[in-house]
Design a protein around this motif. Structure first.
Motif, PDB file in Angstrom:
ATOM      1  N   GLY A  86       0.786  -1.229   0.000  1.00  0.00           N
ATOM      2  CA  GLY A  86       0.000   0.000   0.000  1.00  0.00           C
ATOM      3  C   GLY A  86       0.818   1.279   0.000  1.00  0.00           C
ATOM      4  N   TYR A  87       2.113   1.204  -0.341  1.00  0.00           N
ATOM      5  CA  TYR A  87       2.981   2.375  -0.313  1.00  0.00           C
ATOM      6  C   TYR A  87       3.230   2.941  -1.707  1.00  0.00           C
ATOM      7  N   VAL A  88       3.387   4.265  -1.758  1.00  0.00           N
ATOM      8  CA  VAL A  88       3.812   4.973  -2.965  1.00  0.00           C
ATOM      9  C   VAL A  88       5.008   5.836  -2.591  1.00  0.00           C
ATOM     10  N   ARG A  89       5.727   6.307  -3.607  1.00  0.00           N
ATOM     11  CA  ARG A  89       6.933   7.107  -3.371  1.00  0.00           C
ATOM     12  C   ARG A  89       6.672   8.563  -3.773  1.00  0.00           C
ATOM     13  N   TYR A  90       6.938   9.466  -2.830  1.00  0.00           N
ATOM     14  CA  TYR A  90       6.856  10.910  -3.062  1.00  0.00           C
ATOM     15  C   TYR A  90       8.271  11.480  -3.028  1.00  0.00           C
ATOM     16  N   PRO A  91       8.505  12.595  -3.719  1.00  0.00           N
ATOM     17  CA  PRO A  91       9.833  13.206  -3.640  1.00  0.00           C
ATOM     18  C   PRO A  91      10.070  13.789  -2.248  1.00  0.00           C
ATOM     19  N   ASP A  92      11.328  13.867  -1.892  1.00  0.00           N
ATOM     20  CA  ASP A  92      11.705  14.436  -0.601  1.00  0.00           C
ATOM     21  C   ASP A  92      11.993  15.931  -0.789  1.00  0.00           C
ATOM     22  N   VAL A  93      10.986  16.677  -1.195  1.00  0.00           N
ATOM     23  CA  VAL A  93      11.095  18.111  -1.447  1.00  0.00           C
ATOM     24  C   VAL A  93      10.407  18.850  -0.305  1.00  0.00           C
ATOM     25  N   ASP A  94      11.150  19.706   0.364  1.00  0.00           N
ATOM     26  CA  ASP A  94      10.599  20.483   1.472  1.00  0.00           C
ATOM     27  C   ASP A  94      10.025  21.787   0.923  1.00  0.00           C
ATOM     28  N   MET A  95       8.720  21.935   1.014  1.00  0.00           N
ATOM     29  CA  MET A  95       8.027  23.102   0.454  1.00  0.00           C
ATOM     30  C   MET A  95       8.532  24.411   1.061  1.00  0.00           C
ATOM     31  N   SER A  96       8.729  24.468   2.376  1.00  0.00           N
ATOM     32  CA  SER A  96       9.165  25.727   2.999  1.00  0.00           C
ATOM     33  C   SER A  96      10.580  26.098   2.562  1.00  0.00           C
ATOM     34  N   SER A  97      11.443  25.112   2.425  1.00  0.00           N
ATOM     35  CA  SER A  97      12.798  25.385   1.944  1.00  0.00           C
ATOM     36  C   SER A  97      12.771  25.900   0.506  1.00  0.00           C
ATOM     37  N   GLN A  98      11.938  25.299  -0.322  1.00  0.00           N
ATOM     38  CA  GLN A  98      11.831  25.726  -1.713  1.00  0.00           C
ATOM     39  C   GLN A  98      11.246  27.133  -1.832  1.00  0.00           C
ATOM     40  N   MET A  99      10.285  27.464  -0.972  1.00  0.00           N
ATOM     41  CA  MET A  99       9.712  28.814  -0.994  1.00  0.00           C
ATOM     42  C   MET A  99      10.757  29.841  -0.571  1.00  0.00           C
ATOM     43  N   THR A 100      11.599  29.485   0.401  1.00  0.00           N
ATOM     44  CA  THR A 100      12.683  30.370   0.815  1.00  0.00           C
ATOM     45  C   THR A 100      13.660  30.572  -0.334  1.00  0.00           C
ATOM     46  N   GLN A 101      14.007  29.474  -1.020  1.00  0.00           N
ATOM     47  CA  GLN A 101      14.891  29.567  -2.184  1.00  0.00           C
ATOM     48  C   GLN A 101      14.267  30.437  -3.280  1.00  0.00           C
ATOM     49  N   LEU A 102      12.972  30.299  -3.464  1.00  0.00           N
ATOM     50  CA  LEU A 102      12.259  31.083  -4.468  1.00  0.00           C
ATOM     51  C   LEU A 102      12.350  32.573  -4.168  1.00  0.00           C
TER      52      LEU A 102
END
Length: 132
Positions: A86-102
């Protein structure tokens, strides 16, 4: 440094920040990309900037790196891509870190664009002095 030199250096900064913005936007667009556990997760992109040595001053993109394809496993048994457990794989992307980078990339782009504008205004003012 001449006015044209300032425009040239700022334009290299614009290019690097634009590529950084492209990488961050790609990371954000794929933050919820689901893959089966047999596949790699979306790999984050990182832009590497370096000083341009020699006569052409400024910065350039020295390369790009990709993050880990391991990602994180999430239990979603109803998902069509779920494995037997029952598992799927999601990327290990941190939204808050990416928004800071943006935000940082956006501010850097704006600062370099302001340098180009100021240099252009200075050049135009110098041409006006010559007309008098």
């Amino acid at each position: 440094m001449t006015i044209f030199g300032a425009i040239g250096i700022a334009s290299t900064g614009l290019t690097v920040h634009r590529k950084w913005l492209d990488a961050v936007s790609d990371n954000l667009a794929n933050v919820s990309t689901v893959r089966s556990t047999s596949e790699e997760a979306f790999k984050q992109k990182y832009v590497i900037a370096a000083e341009t040595a020699g006569e052409n001053q400024g910065v350039h993109v020295a390369g790009t790196l990709e993050g880990s394809g391991e990602g994180r496993l999430v239990y979603e048994p109803d998902h069509p891509l779920a494995d037997e457990q029952g598992y799927v794989r999601y990327p290990d992307v941190d939204m808050s870190s990416q928004m800071t980078q943006l935000i940082m990339a956006q501010r850097g782009y704006q600062a370099n664009a302001a340098v180009v504008d100021r240099a252009k205004e200075t050049y135009q003012a110098a041409l006006q002095i010559g007309r008098i």
